[in-house]
Design an enzyme around this catalytic site. Sequence first.
Site, PDB file in Angstrom:
ATOM      1  CB  SER A  92       4.175   1.381 -47.773  1.00 28.51           C
ATOM      2  OG  SER A  92       5.404   1.774 -47.013  1.00 28.51           O
ATOM      3  CE  LYS A  93       4.636   0.243 -39.909  1.00 27.26           C
ATOM      4  NZ  LYS A  93       4.948   1.560 -39.241  1.00 27.26           N
ATOM      5  N   GLY A  94       5.954  -2.816 -43.763  1.00 27.63           N
ATOM      6  CA  GLY A  94       6.317  -4.234 -43.899  1.00 27.63           C
ATOM      7  C   GLY A  94       6.664  -4.942 -42.449  1.00 27.63           C
ATOM      8  CG  ASP A 132       7.451  -0.425 -37.080  1.00 27.84           C
ATOM      9  OD1 ASP A 132       7.276  -1.167 -35.700  1.00 27.84           O
ATOM     10  OD2 ASP A 132       6.700   0.333 -37.651  1.00 27.84           O
TER      11      ASP A 132
END
Length: 1034
Positions: A585-587, A639
């Site tokens: 996943s990534k935001g 991140d």
Amino acid sequence: MVPTQQHLLHVPGTATPGTPSSIHHIKNDDVGYNSFTFAGKAAQASRVEDRIRANGFVPDALVKTETEWFYNALGLDESYFKLESVETVADHIESLYGAKVQAHAAHQDYLEIKLEKETENGAVFIYTSPPGVSVTDGPQYEQLIDSKYLDHSTPSPSGTAWRLESYRAAGNVSSTSSVAQQLRCYFVSKCSFANPVPPPSAAAGKDEEAPSTVDIKTVADKVFLEKATENTLEIYQNVMDEALKRMGPVVTAYEVDGTRERRVVIAYKQGGTKAFFSALSDLYHSYSFYSTRKYVETFQNGITIISLYLLPLSGPPIEANVLQIIKEASLIYVLPTNPLFTTTSQLTVQEAAYAYSGWIFAQHFLNRLGPAYSALKAILNDQDAQHQTVLSDIRARFRGETFTRASILETLQQYPEIIRLLYISFAMNHYYSVYTPNQLMPTLSYARLKTGAVLNDEELAATIKKTVTNKHDQQILESFITFNKAILKTNFFTPTKVAISFRLDPSFLPKEEYPIPAYGLFLVVGDEFRGFHLRMKDVARGGIRIVQSRNRENYSINQRNLFDENYGLASTQALKNKDIPEGGSKGVILPDIGANARVVFEKYVDSIIDLLLPGHSPGIKEQVVDLYKKEEILFFGPDEGTADMMDWAATHARNRGAPWWKSFSTGKTASTHGGIPHDAFGMTSLSVRGYTTGIYRMLGLKEEEVTKVQTGGPDGDLGSNEILLSKDKTIAIIDGSGTIHDPNGLDRGELIRLAKARKMISNFDASKLSKDGYRVLVDDRDLKLPSGEIVADGTDFRNGAHFRYKADILVPCGGRPESVNITNVSRLWDSEGVTNFKYIVEGANLFVTQPARLALEKKGIILFRDSSANKGGVTSSSLEVLAGMSLNDAEFLDLMTSVNGEGFSDFYLKYTRNIQQIISANATAEFNTIWREHEQSKRPYTLISDELSQSLIKLQNDLEESNLYDNEKMRRAVMARAIPRALVEQVGLDVILERLPHIYAHSIFSSYVASRYIYTHGLGASLVDFYSFLTTLQ
């Protein structure tokens, strides 16, 4: 008189006992703020009269009447006369007289007055203001006050705190005008606080642990304390206490008994919104109210409170409209500068906020490629690097030129009736349809839902096609139908929020552009940012990235590519997460230029939590309509731009009552939040080292004799640990400060010193360079190298330095994504085709593009890509999450933190050692599998790595769909192996299995079985092999 009932914010649709009302009552003898009496008013008036006579502009016969009219008939607050000098008051009276003469000469019946004065300590603005109207061509003083004073009002030592009092003069400016004309006065003054030592600030972006209550008298301005009645102090104390407990605004309303006046009080954390004060005027004007008085108070504890004293333009106040003002203040707080809600727009606040959200959706998801692109893609070879580059360029051009932000907005502004129909369709699913009509307040939104046509998707599409003849506009409006269909839940109708969040079903994404199906998508919309969160399976983990923009052009590029970047990062993360329970996943968050990154991160997180937790607080966080109908848990990690925000995320989740707060974010501070820092324990580097040492082992190389170029310096996590763990001959390091090179090898002792201190190569002791060595810093200009070469620009030199040197191995430990791509990859070999490096281990994410990787392998370089080499960090974070879910709160704080400063527990140290062992074992196992497959098939390492990841993910998904986990003997045997020994010994396997969410435990089981099977038997294993493997597990 204090309010008779406790009430915060009411949402139409909530069952309310008794008569529908959410208005407090105040006795009509409470004025809110005590009037100021200027004892020297009469004496000042006399001096002003003398001054005007001396100036000679006003006829002598009119001086007395004009002065008396100004002092007594206009109804100006006496604060004005106290603040202004005789000279200024005289100037203002003469200006008013001159305006009257000019209006008479021009035969105008409208008298326009504009008086203003700004000083270091405050400002006064006075202008002609017809009640209940937002004047668009006037002086825009409220917007000026917002931008110049209130938006930046802060009690911090580096800032200035401001307070505001605004009054509407009681008398008309002109008795002959056909338009009601009154003077609106604004008094802005610098705060002087009663307490010189402020408490911790609760302002947005500040300390989550600020006190949840504080005596208002200790944080207030002195003038406010002099003027405020006891009842006002109590009201403000109550709303302040509530505002300290949440992120969004607190909105309350009061009816003054026996009068038409209604008072609205709003409290919020400073820095949480901008242009809010002026936007509120447009809101209450749209419901036919005008204000007699307005106050804005800044408090030392980071809270701002606004009070609006409202009257209806005519007749008795409509209570439903008052309720709507209360409710929609939350949307104004979220989107105060919405271009779709203006004084001339035909949309309500809710319709405009919905349209704004759809505008953001359309910018990212309108299919701008079409069948021509799909046909071209089918013709070209997706394994050919040049073909992929051509497709990428065409895709970027289509996306940039077909539907621009401006053209989409213009279309939305052109078709308000279509927007209204689309909004009704949206609201019927997420607001109205779950309640019975008698539970709804008769608000404007409800009235529109009752009287407006409710169309299904096909009818909406037909209406759009019939109404809109332009194909471009038709596609834009049709994208709103797609938007509505994709929404599974939203906090749009949640009373208190800081941004609007939507949980979307990502199945609308076109497969031609996004070939790997996504599982879940969140869209977050705020005033100064937009953001996405994408996960590739139900249980997934990845970092939250803030994408900063250097300038407007860079922002446009970032905005255009934002979702594609999110999809690419999440897809890559899925490959990297191949042997842990969580999928990828990534935001991503894109702040506007100049926006506070910390504040937008907090809004992003809080609004997503709105959709993860059931609402249990009437008027604050209420139940949302959930079409997804399953529990969701997200796991956030650090991140770019968010490494120092993970503690806040965990603390905030805990304060919101999330049972999963301990595992909500990783990368937290070890001592206070039980995090496991990757850099301190070398977690990511251990995985990278598994590949570098694997190459040396397979080829019989002595590491001490291997020459290396490293990007990412001793100041970073990967860079510092690569230096500390390695024994090679490093000839060049490239980092943020510049480039350092020595063909004889950089002094290892000096590199170790810098790595331990986490300092850049700008701090390297240049005396330890050989005569052929040099250092070029980014700020250097016209620097001469030992070879005689002149470096014109140090930054340009640094950006291309990885193409400059030759060595055995390149280990990227930092640097921008796509630093090596298909357009520049040829710079890594000379004219005779000899490559600069023999081996590349890609420690930094996405440092080399896929086409460039294949081109390098074609030249004979042994290359291991990021999703294989750089997975130690995700393994560590996954096991950090596991600890958070396996330990209860007391155990977690006792075993995983060291708040008392006595050092970490034995359990913590054992657990981190277990994690290091697991990382090293996984890296070695995957390296051996890829190497073995390459030896057998001669296929590129890169493609084998991808196939390995995809096979692991597929097998893991298949196992999650199977009933193998239900075999108790198998389940216990696998989980005992998969869970670190220290955790099992501390808590016990049965307790862990009981505490873990079933879906998460199932993922642990599936990921362990899948990875161990494929690492043992390879990609070509048979079903017989799998059966044999299962027997060994039992």
